[in-house]
Motif scaffolding. Structure first.
Motif, short mmCIF file in Angstrom:
data_model
loop_
_atom_site.label_atom_id
_atom_site.label_comp_id
_atom_site.label_asym_id
_atom_site.label_seq_id
_atom_site.Cartn_x
_atom_site.Cartn_y
_atom_site.Cartn_z
N SER A 264 27.39 51.27 84.14
CA SER A 264 26.46 51.83 83.17
C SER A 264 27.04 53.09 82.52
N GLY A 265 27.62 53.95 83.34
CA GLY A 265 28.22 55.19 82.82
C GLY A 265 29.40 54.88 81.89
N GLY A 266 30.18 53.87 82.26
CA GLY A 266 31.39 53.56 81.50
C GLY A 266 31.13 52.88 80.17
N VAL A 267 29.94 52.36 79.98
CA VAL A 267 29.67 51.65 78.72
C VAL A 267 28.71 52.43 77.80
N GLN A 268 28.54 53.71 78.10
CA GLN A 268 27.70 54.49 77.18
C GLN A 268 28.43 54.65 75.85
#
Ligand SMILES: Nc1ncnc2c1ncn2[C@@H]1O[C@H](COP(=O)(O)OS(=O)(=O)O)[C@@H](OP(=O)(O)O)[C@H]1O
Length: 333
Positions: A264-268
């Motif tokens: 989730s953090g990596g696809v912001q």
């Protein structure tokens, strides 16, 4: 090789035409027979969207969910449009006498970075049709992208009971995003002036047809085909981790809370905007000086484009076309 793709692609702008009742361009119909005969496998996953609804975002998430741990170099070396082929796209190849946008891109990049070192044989010879790329995908499952309205989906996907993820986005933001995309992408029809574009969108004169028919058609299909996960761009913006959870449930994947949080953090938006393997900056058909592919990534940007009068016309027209009370889109969050 000293090709300059940016110089050679300027005449690629196609015209819209009616194709089985849907506005299309030849880039997405030229390979029709082959695409219709595509042999889906039971574990294929189809990511279906109206253009600009969040395809790339969800594609990147799925790629990370399936291959992030086992094959991390994939995300660092292969552009998203090769990890997740666009089934219906077909660009004439160099050897057929035309200059292929994708082939040009590949030739150009072969001289720029060591493509041959990547262990995927599909890169030689250069592919020019999404269907061929999909056929040659070495992964399981195969992640495949389509913008087809539901009635155009090759029948083998239904026969094989493939899982399908449909991503929808509210029409106002979808229209704005599509407008800027058509401005900057030379394989799309000219966008023209905003006011004219606005009316064309309402009339369904867009590549892949009417937004209204698209989202409604897929919504109806979900009623009699249980392997569709229908999700919304706005929900992803509101809580990406929650939506990743839902995707895992649908796909039968158990991933640790830590891994889901990391994905989730990596696809912001800001991360994906900077990520060359996800932001389409390597594709020469797009001119980021006009508008980047990762443009704003927001809900409600339509307010910066719609006039008050356009908004009234839009809302009136929307009521007539969107009669199903079970299908609701937030236009702000
Ligand atoms: N991570 C993330 N977060 C938020 N928004 C994101 C993200 N990735 C892509 N986008 C936005 O999605 C729009 C592009 O949609 P698609 O990927 O469906 O485009 S395409 O149809 O595949 O060309 C486009 O929307 P706009 O910014 O409104 O134009 C992208 O910016």
């Amino acid at each position: 090789m000293s090709l300059n793709p940016k110089k050679t692609i300027l005449s690629f702008r196609p015209e819209l035409f009616d194709f089985h009742g849907v506005s299309m361009t030849h880039y997405f119909t030229d390979n029709w027979e082959n695409v219709q005969n595509f042999q889906a496998r039971p574990d294929d996953i189809l990511i279906a969207t109206y253009p600009k609804a969040g395809t790339t975002w969800v594609s990147q998430i799925l790629d990370l969910l399936y291959f992030g741990q086992t094959c991390p170099e994939r995300q660092n070396n292969i552009p998203i449009y090769e990890r997740v082929p666009f089934l219906e796209i077909a660009i004439p190849s160099l050897d057929s006498g035309y200059q292929s946008v994708i082939s040009l891109w590949l030739y150009y990049h072969v001289s720029c970075f060591p493509y041959q070192s990547f262990p995927y044989s599909m890169f030689t010879p250069p592919p020019h049709a999404g269907k061929d790329l999909a056929d040659k995908l070495p992964t399981t499952p195969r992640l495949i992208k389509t913008h087809f309205p539901v009635q155009f989906v090759p029948k083998s996907f239904w026969e094989q009971n493939c899982r399908i993820i449909y991503v929808a986005r509210n029409a106002k933001d979808n229209m704005v995003s599509f407008f800027h995309f058509d401005r900057m992408n030379v394989i799309q029809p000219e966008a023209g002036e905003w006011d004219n574009y606005f009316h064309r969108f309402l009339e369904g004169q867009m590549v892949f047809g009417s937004w209204y028919d698209h989202v409604n058609g897929w919504w109806k299909k979900k009623q009699n085909y249980s392997n569709i996960h229908y999700m919304f761009y706005e929900d992803m913006i509101e809580d990406t981790e929650r939506e990743i959870d839902k995707l895992c449930s649908f796909l039968g994947l158990s991933r640790s809370a830590e891994e889901k949080k990391m994905i989730s953090g990596g696809v912001q938006f800001d991360k994906m905007k900077k990520n060359e393997m996800a932001n389409y900056s390597t594709l020469p058909v797009m001119d980021f000086k006009i508008s980047p592919f990762m443009r704003k990534g927001k809900v409600g940007d339509w307010k910066n484009h719609f006039t008050v009068a356009q908004n009234e016309v839009f809302d009136e027209d929307y009521k007539k076309k969107m009669k199903d009370p079970t299908l609701q889109f937030p236009t702000e969050i």
